[in-house]
Design an enzyme around this catalytic site. Structure first.
Site, PDB file in Angstrom:
ATOM      1  N   HIS A 156       1.187  -0.892  -0.070  1.00  0.00           N
ATOM      2  CA  HIS A 156       0.079  -0.181  -0.343  1.00  0.00           C
ATOM      3  C   HIS A 156       0.851   0.900  -0.379  1.00  0.00           C
ATOM      4  O   HIS A 156       1.694   1.552   1.189  1.00  0.00           O
ATOM      5  CB  HIS A 156      -1.187   0.119   0.859  1.00  0.00           C
ATOM      6  CG  HIS A 156      -1.767   0.762   1.162  1.00  0.00           C
ATOM      7  ND1 HIS A 156      -3.207   1.117   1.996  1.00  0.00           N
ATOM      8  CD2 HIS A 156      -1.294   2.323   1.818  1.00  0.00           C
ATOM      9  CE1 HIS A 156      -3.556   2.142   1.854  1.00  0.00           C
ATOM     10  NE2 HIS A 156      -2.224   3.143   1.841  1.00  0.00           N
TER      11      HIS A 156
ATOM     12  N   ASN B  10      -9.412   5.086   0.249  1.00  0.00           N
ATOM     13  CA  ASN B  10      -7.709   5.104   0.563  1.00  0.00           C
ATOM     14  C   ASN B  10      -6.466   4.036  -0.729  1.00  0.00           C
ATOM     15  O   ASN B  10      -7.039   3.058  -0.120  1.00  0.00           O
ATOM     16  CB  ASN B  10      -7.589   4.898   1.708  1.00  0.00           C
ATOM     17  CG  ASN B  10      -5.848   5.450   2.231  1.00  0.00           C
ATOM     18  OD1 ASN B  10      -5.390   5.960   1.614  1.00  0.00           O
ATOM     19  ND2 ASN B  10      -5.567   4.927   2.828  1.00  0.00           N
TER      20      ASN B  10
ATOM     21  N   ASP C 216     -10.553  -4.122  -3.839  1.00  0.00           N
ATOM     22  CA  ASP C 216     -10.020  -3.064  -2.499  1.00  0.00           C
ATOM     23  C   ASP C 216     -11.632  -3.561  -1.536  1.00  0.00           C
ATOM     24  O   ASP C 216     -11.728  -2.288  -1.031  1.00  0.00           O
ATOM     25  CB  ASP C 216      -9.609  -2.020  -2.681  1.00  0.00           C
ATOM     26  CG  ASP C 216      -8.817  -1.323  -0.955  1.00  0.00           C
ATOM     27  OD1 ASP C 216      -9.213  -1.947  -0.245  1.00  0.00           O
ATOM     28  OD2 ASP C 216      -8.346   0.103  -1.645  1.00  0.00           O
TER      29      ASP C 216
HETATM   30 ZN   LIG Z   1      -4.476  -0.417   0.537  1.00  0.00          ZN
END
Ligand SMILES: [Zn+2]
Length: 432
Positions: A181, A280, A307
């Site tokens: 990430h 995010n 996600d």
């Molecule tokens: Zn993430």
């Protein structure tokens, strides 16, 4: 005599073999028995699939199933059901549960919950660092030994370059993948959305695209240094794509994913302060979205990943700055891609299936998913109607309802999902 099901007259799209033609597919027991015109369907249950597309079952590299820890938002079972409803036969379950999946014990727990549900293959992702704290390495070797293929501290970046370097070095020894990430915490901290014109006019603190790009560059450099396998999660910024293109050309062992919501929405969608658009990394500018779409089409970005981030209603309906980031995505991913990329001619159907199935299966190291659709292969398949319109609205199969696509009309509906020959979804309905 094993059960036989014949899918008659579907457009069979198989990115592995390159097949894209109308054919029948005969499934016998858990495997594909025959593919072609007029297969012998004697004694088989016949499903008319004229006008429908039959493809390898979809594979998601990035889902949050929330169990253990937040069973009020999702469980392995409800997440598996949402996945199957969306045409997925395999999902990778992120490690940021409570407790964190940083040891074989949590991995085994998620696996046994998934096996008990029996609706979708779940591949638990292991944490890179203990407790996702970014400091000490998690039990990567022990988790790799029981078959974990993907490791990620998702939700967080691994902030120290030295720690990520060690993880990539270590991962190389086990031939596993480190998934990042990419977000520099010191730049992104406190940010509510993409930093730009709209964050200024809305008065919300922003996260610059550079908070992602800086870490993308750092990680690519570390992958080059170590020779370890790196996977970049949910890319959002155009600059990241340029760096990725450079790294691939230079022979760095890297793959990348993009989410349907970053391919469809923009920072300007936040003008209503709808927390379902708070994700995010954040939704970014038209130029960023353009770059992501082009990189997906030309294969620079390998895969589409959801996600899927379910949140309890009371959490997501908080004040904008208090609401947790994330949108659910398993039930809308295919239709979002068909509606916004395939239908307008930005992506071929075959490339869309490759990015939603074949490429993620390869990254996960799963030979059972992602095709090819050939005799003797495990029958993990999806059948969908590419021209059916539907409105995204509750009830969802997921336990949560925080969808960025809420209220939108999408084109493309999953009718059948087949897991090792078994119809786990038939005619759009879950089967027991
Ligand atoms: Zn993430």
């Amino acid at each position: 005599m094993p059960e036989r099901t014949a899918f008659i007259g579907a457009r069979v799209v198989d990115p592995v073999s390159g097949r894209d033609e109308v054919a029948d597919v005969l499934v016998e027991g858990s495997v594909v028995a025959d593919v072609g015109r007029d297969v012998s369907a004697a004694g088989a249950t016949r499903l008319d699939c004229h006008g429908l597309v039959l493809a390898p079952g979809l594979v998601d590299l990035h889902a949050h199933l929330r169990e253990p820890g937040r069973e009020d938002a999702e469980t392995v079972e409800t997440g598996s059901r949402a996945a199957a409803a969306g045409g997925f036969t395999a999902v990778a379950a992120m490690a940021n549960t409570d407790p964190v999946a940083d040891t074989p014990a949590v991995v085994e727990e998620v696996r046994s919950l998934a096996a008990r549900a029996g609706i979708c293959d779940v591949f638990p992702v292991g944490a890179i660092t203990r407790g996702l704290a970014g400091e000490e390495m998690a039990a990567i070797g022990e988790m790799a030994a029981i078959g974990v293929r993907l490791f990620s501290d998702d939700g967080h970046c691994v902030p120290a370059a030295r720690v990520l370097r060690n993880a990539l070095q270590y991962a190389k020894a086990f031939d596993v993948v480190i998934a990042e990430h990419c977000e520099d915490p010191s730049l992104a901290e406190g940010g509510q959305m993409h930093e730009g014109y709209h964050s200024y006019t809305l008065g919300l603190p922003g996260k610059p695209a550079e908070s992602e790009e800086i870490i993308v560059f750092r990680d690519l450099a570390l992958a080059r240094l170590t020779g370890g396998r790196l996977h970049l999660q949910h890319l959002s910024a155009g600059g990241s794509v340029e760096l990725l293109r450079w790294a691939k050309a230079a022979g760095v062992r890297v793959t990348a994913e993009v989410t349907p919501h970053h391919l469809v929405f923009l920072d300007e969608d936040l003008v209503t302060y709808d927390t379902n658009f708070k994700v995010n990394p954040p939704l970014r500018s038209p130029g960023d979205r353009e770059a992501l779409r082009a990189a997906l089409a030309d294969g620079t970005i390998d895969a589409i990943a959801t996600d899927h981030a379910p949140h309890a209603v009371e959490d997501k309906e908080a004040e904008f700055d208090q609401a947790p980031p994330g949108t659910i995505g398993l039930e809308t991913a295919l239709a979002a891609v068909l509606t916004h990329l395939v239908e307008p001619g930005l992506l071929s159907l075959s490339r869309a299936i490759e990015a939603l199935s074949t490429a993620p299966a390869r990254i996960l190291g799963s030979s059972e998913h992602g095709g090819p659709i050939e005799p003797g292969r495990p029958a993990n398949l999806v059948v969908f109607d590419p021209s059916a319109d539907w409105i995204v609205e509750p009830p969802f199969v997921s336990r949560s309802r925080n969808s960025a696509f809420l209220g939108r009309t999408l084109r493309g509906k999953v009718l059948h999902t087949v897991l090792r020959g078994r119809l786990v979804v038939a005619d759009g309905k879950a089967q027991r």
